[in-house]
Write an enzyme that holds these catalytic residues in place. Structure first.
Site, PDB file in Angstrom:
ATOM      1  CG  HIS A 106      13.054  14.963   2.864  1.00 24.91           C
ATOM      2  ND1 HIS A 106      12.568  14.663   2.171  1.00 24.91           N
ATOM      3  CD2 HIS A 106      14.854  14.757   2.142  1.00 24.91           C
ATOM      4  CE1 HIS A 106      12.583  13.449   0.843  1.00 24.91           C
ATOM      5  NE2 HIS A 106      13.771  13.847   0.777  1.00 24.91           N
ATOM      6  CE  LYS A 124      13.910   9.532   1.620  1.00 29.40           C
ATOM      7  NZ  LYS A 124      13.845  10.257   0.214  1.00 29.40           N
ATOM      8  N   GLY A 132      12.872   8.269  -4.798  1.00 31.55           N
ATOM      9  CA  GLY A 132      12.320   6.852  -4.301  1.00 31.55           C
ATOM     10  C   GLY A 132      11.805   5.837  -5.683  1.00 31.55           C
ATOM     11  CG  ASN A 158      16.540  11.209   4.313  1.00 32.10           C
ATOM     12  OD1 ASN A 158      16.600  10.919   5.166  1.00 32.10           O
ATOM     13  ND2 ASN A 158      16.029  12.263   3.445  1.00 32.10           N
ATOM     14  CB  SER A 204      17.001   7.607  -8.567  1.00 35.02           C
ATOM     15  OG  SER A 204      15.187   7.724  -7.981  1.00 35.02           O
ATOM     16  CD  GLU A 260      10.427  11.463   1.126  1.00 33.24           C
ATOM     17  OE1 GLU A 260      11.118  11.057   2.389  1.00 33.24           O
ATOM     18  OE2 GLU A 260      10.924  11.268   0.278  1.00 33.24           O
ATOM     19  CD  GLU A 276      16.607  14.850  -1.441  1.00 30.65           C
ATOM     20  OE1 GLU A 276      17.465  13.650  -1.618  1.00 30.65           O
ATOM     21  OE2 GLU A 276      15.199  14.776  -1.520  1.00 30.65           O
TER      22      GLU A 276
HETATM   23  O1  LIG Z   1      17.101  12.730   0.748  1.00 28.79           O
HETATM   24  C1  LIG Z   1      16.493  11.330  -0.267  1.00 28.79           C
HETATM   25  C2  LIG Z   1      15.992  11.426  -1.456  1.00 28.79           C
HETATM   26  O2  LIG Z   1      14.460  11.600  -0.799  1.00 28.79           O
HETATM   27  C3  LIG Z   1      16.547  10.763  -2.526  1.00 28.79           C
HETATM   28  O3  LIG Z   1      15.985   9.200  -2.297  1.00 28.79           O
HETATM   29  P1  LIG Z   1      15.470   8.382  -2.956  1.00 28.79           P
HETATM   30  O4  LIG Z   1      17.017   8.828  -2.964  1.00 28.79           O
HETATM   31  O5  LIG Z   1      15.417   7.131  -2.330  1.00 28.79           O
HETATM   32  O6  LIG Z   1      15.427   8.878  -4.585  1.00 28.79           O
END
Ligand SMILES: O=C[C@H](O)COP(=O)(O)O
Length: 249
Positions: A95, A12, A173, A10, A213, A97, A167
């Site tokens: 998601h 983002k 993150g 992803n 993560s 976010e 998640e």
């Molecule tokens: O969609 C992916 C997640 O929000 C995980 O993000 P991350 O791997 O940066 O923690």
């Protein structure tokens, strides 16, 4: 039958179209595998160059969001037909976010999931708890609620093809991964919930990812869990490390 792993990046809100095409060129040789489905979920403006750059590879392209209406006066939104016409196969829905910053609810997630299936897109349906909710001991109840609403009016045949991404919000993150036990506990509970809503065959078929993560160091242990069928990877999907995650074995 063993479920096929699915490992999705992803991106983002990262990568301009030019940067996106260059990143695909870097990652292409690194994410080659026969063992898993590999998906790059990218910002809307990157979809066309990324689809082009992925032609002839094992990489499928996903969107990070879409609207549940077909067309019309919805300034700024992207419709499911726009995605399919551009060559998109997957779409991330709900998601955390999007839920936090763009007021998405379990109900809008459900509308988007139904619309994705109608258009032949595979939804990657996200669920997860905050740290406070985990500390309150309500994680499993909350996740079950999110999943049940997301799947309202979804048929068993559709559900079998869906992907759910668990998640934990506190692990996104932050560099703080859920332990394999925590991740497996929730993924197993999600599978059991799908079994209650549908049947055992549907529960066995649906693919459940862990996200939060994930990196080259922890992917193998996470993906070895019985109910974890791969990952939804944020930060590490923008680096060569993603190749190591895809080839975690
Ligand atoms: O969609 C992916 C997640 O929000 C995980 O993000 P991350 O791997 O940066 O923690």
């Amino acid at each position: 039958m063993a479920r096929r792993k699915i490992i999705a990046g992803n991106w983002k809100m990262n990568m301009t179209p030019t940067e996106a095409a260059a990143l695909v060129e870097t990652l292409k040789p690194l994410v080659k595998t026969e063992e898993a489905d590999v998906v790059f979920c990218v910002p809307a403006i990157d979809i066309i160059p990324v689809v082009k750059a992925c032609e002839g590879t094992n990489i499928a392209v996903g969107a990070e969001n879409m609207y549940f209406e077909e067309k019309g006066a919805f300034t700024g939104e992207i419709s499911p037909s726009m995605l399919t016409d551009a060559g998109v196969k997957y779409v991330i829905i709900g998601h955390s976010e999007r839920r936090e910053y763009f007021a998405e609810t379990d109900e809008t997630v459900n509308k988007k999931v139904l619309k994705a299936f109608e258009h032949g897109l595979t939804p990657i349906i996200c669920c997860g708890e905050t740290l406070t909710q985990r500390e309150q001991g309500i994680t499993l109840d909350l996740i079950r609620k999110q999943v049940k609403i997301a799947f309202q009016n979804v048929t068993a045949d559709q559900a079998k093809t869906a992907v759910i991404a668990y998640e934990p919000i506190w692990a996104i993150g932050t560099g703080k991964t859920a332990t394999t036990e925590q991740a497996e506990e929730v993924c197993a509970a999600i599978r059991a919930c799908i079994g209650e809503v549908y049947d055992e065959a549907t529960a066995e078929a649906i693919r459940i990812q862990y996200g939060g993560s994930v990196n080259a160091g922890n992917a193998a242990e996470l993906f070895a869990q019985k109910d974890i069928d791969g990952g939804l990877v944020g930060g590490a999907s923008l680096k060569a490390d993603f190749g190591k995650i895809v080839n975690y074995k």
